[in-house]
Scaffold this active site. Structure first.
Site, PDB file in Angstrom:
ATOM      1  N   HIS A  23       0.830  -1.214   0.000  1.00  0.00           N
ATOM      2  CA  HIS A  23       0.000   0.000   0.000  1.00  0.00           C
ATOM      3  C   HIS A  23       0.866   1.266   0.000  1.00  0.00           C
ATOM      4  CE1 HIS A  23      -4.111   1.004  -0.181  1.00  0.00           C
ATOM      5  NE2 HIS A  23      -4.431   1.070   1.095  1.00  0.00           N
ATOM      6  N   ASN A  71      -6.786   6.378   4.456  1.00  0.00           N
ATOM      7  CA  ASN A  71      -8.156   6.827   4.200  1.00  0.00           C
ATOM      8  C   ASN A  71      -8.394   8.286   4.577  1.00  0.00           C
ATOM      9  OD1 ASN A  71      -7.906   6.350   6.906  1.00  0.00           O
ATOM     10  ND2 ASN A  71      -9.870   5.313   7.146  1.00  0.00           N
ATOM     11  N   ASP A  96      -0.539   2.755  -5.141  1.00  0.00           N
ATOM     12  CA  ASP A  96      -0.533   1.329  -5.493  1.00  0.00           C
ATOM     13  C   ASP A  96      -1.801   1.018  -6.291  1.00  0.00           C
ATOM     14  OD1 ASP A  96      -1.796   1.981  -2.914  1.00  0.00           O
ATOM     15  OD2 ASP A  96      -2.306  -0.143  -2.822  1.00  0.00           O
ATOM     16  N   ASN A 117      -8.937   3.769  -1.032  1.00  0.00           N
ATOM     17  CA  ASN A 117      -9.372   4.709   0.008  1.00  0.00           C
ATOM     18  C   ASN A 117      -8.630   6.035  -0.002  1.00  0.00           C
ATOM     19  OD1 ASN A 117     -11.384   3.066   0.987  1.00  0.00           O
ATOM     20  ND2 ASN A 117     -10.007   1.987   2.371  1.00  0.00           N
TER      21      ASN A 117
END
Length: 197
Positions: A23, A71, A96, A117
């Site tokens: 991520h 997020n 990513d 997110n």
């Protein structure tokens, strides 16, 4: 022709436990961009992130790695963009990308968030504008949507990581082309690249 991009953002999660997870591919790209252009990323609480200033082909560009969680990335991006009056179209967000295999990277402007997110929050905090540029760094897909959350928060196996690193390296070269020439040429080169082939 120099680029109109004035802010490059690399998405990731803060903290050591996430530093090497898939991520954080966007954050790796910005950290390496800073290193290659003598920029030093420093914590800046005003923008909820690590920031630096570099010069690309004679143009000043701000770098940002949000230190919020993924997020909440939009909180960081909107704070910096607002302060420096940087329009949405002049922002490049590196992230990513599940829909691309490791070893592949793509530039793109606009589009949805695809369930990401970080992108979702940036779109909502930037007045629902989707017109920022993206650098999509392929990490592959676990094959089942129920496994995505765990997949993005784990490290890639070494072979996959080598492919991701090769695509990152090529994306950095293409970033130079983007600023020295234009987005079309940068895209043409990046989009024909596939690590390991």
């Amino acid at each position: 022709m120099s680029s109109d991009i004035r802010l490059i953002v690399g998405l990731g999660n803060p903290g050591q436990e996430y530093a090497c997870t898939r991520h954080n591919a966007g954050a790796w790209y910005v950290a390496e961009l800073a290193a290659r252009h003598n920029g030093s990323l420093r914590e800046d609480p005003k923008y909820y992130g690590l920031t630096a200033r570099i010069t690309l082909a004679g143009q000043e560009v701000r770098l940002l790695i949000p230190t919020t969680f993924m997020n909440l990335s939009g909180k960081s991006v909107s704070a910096l963009a607002k302060f420096f009056q940087i329009p949405v179209e002049s922002i490049l967000v590196a992230h990513d990308e599940l829909d691309l295999p490791p070893g592949v990277a793509r530039f793109k402007q606009g589009g949805g968030h695809g369930g990401h997110n970080g992108l979702k929050d940036i779109i909502s905090k930037m007045g629902n504008s989707k017109e920022f540029h993206r650098l999509r760094l392929g990490i592959g897909h676990p094959g089942d949507k129920n496994q995505v959350a765990g997949f993005v928060l784990t490290k890639a196996p070494q072979k996959e990581q080598e492919l991701i690193d090769a695509a990152l390296d090529e994306a950095l070269r293409c970033t130079d082309i983007l600023f020295q020439q234009d987005m079309t040429r940068a895209m043409n080169r990046l989009h024909t690249f596939k690590a390991g082939s």
